[in-house]
Structures are given as structure tokens and as C-alpha cells.
Design an enzyme around this catalytic site. Structure first.
Site, PDB file in Angstrom:
ATOM      1  N   LYS A 168     -16.451  -6.958   7.196  1.00 58.22           N
ATOM      2  CA  LYS A 168     -15.261  -7.812   7.049  1.00 58.22           C
ATOM      3  C   LYS A 168     -14.688  -8.247   8.395  1.00 58.22           C
ATOM      4  CE  LYS A 168     -13.902  -6.150   2.497  1.00 58.22           C
ATOM      5  NZ  LYS A 168     -12.902  -5.466   1.683  1.00 58.22           N
ATOM      6  N   HIS A 183       0.847  -1.203   0.000  1.00 64.45           N
ATOM      7  CA  HIS A 183       0.000   0.000   0.000  1.00 64.45           C
ATOM      8  C   HIS A 183       0.878   1.247   0.000  1.00 64.45           C
ATOM      9  CE1 HIS A 183      -3.031  -2.636   2.410  1.00 64.45           C
ATOM     10  NE2 HIS A 183      -3.537  -2.477   1.215  1.00 64.45           N
ATOM     11  N   ARG A 237      -2.698  -5.748  -8.437  1.00 64.31           N
ATOM     12  CA  ARG A 237      -1.551  -6.645  -8.298  1.00 64.31           C
ATOM     13  C   ARG A 237      -1.503  -7.638  -9.445  1.00 64.31           C
ATOM     14  NH1 ARG A 237      -3.200  -7.934  -2.318  1.00 64.31           N
ATOM     15  NH2 ARG A 237      -5.076  -7.912  -3.560  1.00 64.31           N
ATOM     16  N   SER A 289      -3.174  -7.698   2.732  1.00 59.75           N
ATOM     17  CA  SER A 289      -3.438  -7.613   4.169  1.00 59.75           C
ATOM     18  C   SER A 289      -3.907  -8.965   4.691  1.00 59.75           C
ATOM     19  CB  SER A 289      -4.505  -6.553   4.454  1.00 59.75           C
ATOM     20  OG  SER A 289      -4.061  -5.305   4.035  1.00 59.75           O
TER      21      SER A 289
HETATM   22  O1  PNS Z   1      -8.936  -2.822   0.879  1.00 62.84           O
HETATM   23  P1  PNS Z   1     -10.272  -3.275   0.375  1.00 62.84           P
HETATM   24  O2  PNS Z   1     -11.013  -3.996   1.473  1.00 62.84           O
HETATM   25  O3  PNS Z   1     -10.187  -4.065  -0.900  1.00 62.84           O
HETATM   26  O4  PNS Z   1     -11.103  -1.942   0.043  1.00 62.84           O
HETATM   27  C1  PNS Z   1     -12.413  -2.018  -0.400  1.00 62.84           C
HETATM   28  C2  PNS Z   1     -13.109  -0.656  -0.222  1.00 62.84           C
HETATM   29  C3  PNS Z   1     -13.049  -0.219   1.219  1.00 62.84           C
HETATM   30  C4  PNS Z   1     -12.444   0.372  -1.095  1.00 62.84           C
HETATM   31  C5  PNS Z   1     -14.588  -0.854  -0.698  1.00 62.84           C
HETATM   32  O5  PNS Z   1     -15.151  -1.924  -0.028  1.00 62.84           O
HETATM   33  C6  PNS Z   1     -15.434   0.405  -0.450  1.00 62.84           C
HETATM   34  O6  PNS Z   1     -15.322   1.369  -1.165  1.00 62.84           O
HETATM   35  N1  PNS Z   1     -16.271   0.365   0.598  1.00 62.84           N
HETATM   36  C7  PNS Z   1     -17.154   1.438   0.955  1.00 62.84           C
HETATM   37  C8  PNS Z   1     -18.594   1.079   0.608  1.00 62.84           C
HETATM   38  C9  PNS Z   1     -18.863   1.320  -0.876  1.00 62.84           C
HETATM   39  O7  PNS Z   1     -18.759   2.422  -1.384  1.00 62.84           O
HETATM   40  N2  PNS Z   1     -19.232   0.247  -1.585  1.00 62.84           N
HETATM   41  C10 PNS Z   1     -19.516   0.312  -2.989  1.00 62.84           C
HETATM   42  C11 PNS Z   1     -18.270   0.263  -3.835  1.00 62.84           C
HETATM   43  S1  PNS Z   1     -18.253  -1.235  -4.630  1.00 62.84           S
END
Ligand code: PNS
Length: 167
Positions: free
Chosen positions: A47, A23, A96, A134
Site C-alpha cells: 500500500k 479506530h 462503517r 485513514s
Molecule cells: O486498515 P486496513 O488496511 O484495511 O487493514 C487491512 C489488513 C492489514 C487487516 C489486511 O490487509 C491484512 O490482514 N493483511 C495481512 C495479510 C493477510 O493476512 N492477508 C489476507 C487477509 S485477506
């Protein structure tokens, strides 16, 4: 952090449970394109994160503390709403491997469906950190493996403490 007029700002969202060197490398490279990057730590309650939102924000802030161009904040709810609140129209994400593509593509398209104002920009991960996630860090740490060098020092210490308290 004060925003310059016409400054280019991107949001780099994620769960950061925990923040990894992958990151960090991505954000550093993002600064070649953006004046400021807001690292937005998502609540990600569904999660069941290992670290609480407050812990993830504190660790991420500590890791990025020397760089004034990086701002660490938290958000809950939809990413597009948070971006709009911040007045930012670019979301930065890392890719990735091919396996990331489907999830990232879905997310970018859903965000675009929800708001035409938000653009997602992808940066390929560094080859060095291609395998890192992670989830993998949590799993290795949970089983007593050594993650030194793969996460910032503050995260390494926090993981060690968390694992000691679990046993
Ligand atoms: O590190 P991650 O868990 O892959 O990140 C995912 C994240 C946090 C970017 C995504 O789950 C997110 O944007 N969550 C907020 C809720 C949202 O907007 N959901 C719709 C987007 S698909």
C-alpha cells in the site's frame, strides 16, 4: 503485557496509516467485550504507506499509552499466522458503511478459509466517525486541510511535520 488465565483477547489489525479517532473509538468499545486488545499494525508494504511501519507503531503506541488493556504490536505476513503466534482466536474489525461490507466480508471469509480457528467480530463504527478513514485523512492533510480533532494529537503533529517536509 501479561495475559490473565481465561482472559478474552482480540486482535484489531489494520494499516493505521495513520490511526484515526474512529479506530480509537472502536478499540475503546471493544474493551467492553475483551479484556485485552492487541492493536496489530500491518506492514502493508504493497500500500506504500505515508508513515513507515516503525512510525505507525510509535504513533499508535503513543495514542493508546494511557490504557494498559491495549497493546500495540506490528506484524508482517498473514494475519492468521500472527494470531496463531499470539494464541488469539478473535479478530476485531470495524464496519462503517455498506461500502466496507464487501471488503470486510471477503477478508473474513478468506481468513476463515485459511484457518478455522479464527473468528472475525465486527463492531459498527460510531455515527460520529462514520465518514472517517485513514485514506481521507491523508488526502485532506496532503491538500492542506485541517484534520484537527479527527486524529489523536500525536498523529496531527506528525502529519503537519510530514506535510511541511513535502512542500
Ligand atoms: O486498515 P486496513 O488496511 O484495511 O487493514 C487491512 C489488513 C492489514 C487487516 C489486511 O490487509 C491484512 O490482514 N493483511 C495481512 C495479510 C493477510 O493476512 N492477508 C489476507 C487477509 S485477506
Amino acid at each position: 503485557m501479561e495475559k490473565k488465565m481465561n482472559s478474552k483477547v482480540a486482535i484489531y489489525p489494520g494499516s493505521f496509516d495513520p490511526l484515526t479517532k474512529g479506530h480509537m473509538a472502536l478499540v475503546e468499545r471493544g474493551l467492553a467485550m475483551f479484556d485485552t486488545i492487541i492493536v496489530a499494525v500491518a506492514e502493508s508494504r504493497s500500500k506504500s504507506p505515508l508513515f513507515s511501519l516503525e512510525e505507525r507503531v510509535a504513533l499508535t503506541r503513543e495514542a493508546f499509552a494511557p490504557n494498559k488493556k491495549i497493546q500495540v504490536e506490528s506484524f508482517s505476513g498473514l494475519l492468521i499466522d500472527y494470531a496463531q503466534e499470539c494464541g488469539v482466536s478473535v479478530v476485531l474489525r470495524g464496519l462503517r458503511a455498506v461500502s466496507d461490507f464487501e471488503y470486510e466480508f471477503q477478508m473474513a471469509l478468506m481468513n476463515r478459509k485459511l484457518s478455522k480457528k479464527i473468528q472475525t467480530v465486527f463492531l459498527m463504527s460510531d455515527l460520529q466517525w462514520m465518514y472517517l478513514s485513514s485514506t481521507m485523512i491523508r488526502d485532506v492533510a496532503l491538500h492542506g486541510g485541517d484534520v484537527k480533532g479527527l486524529v489523536p494529537e500525536c498523529v496531527f503533529t506528525a502529519l503537519k511535520e510530514r506535510m511541511q517536509n513535502k512542500s
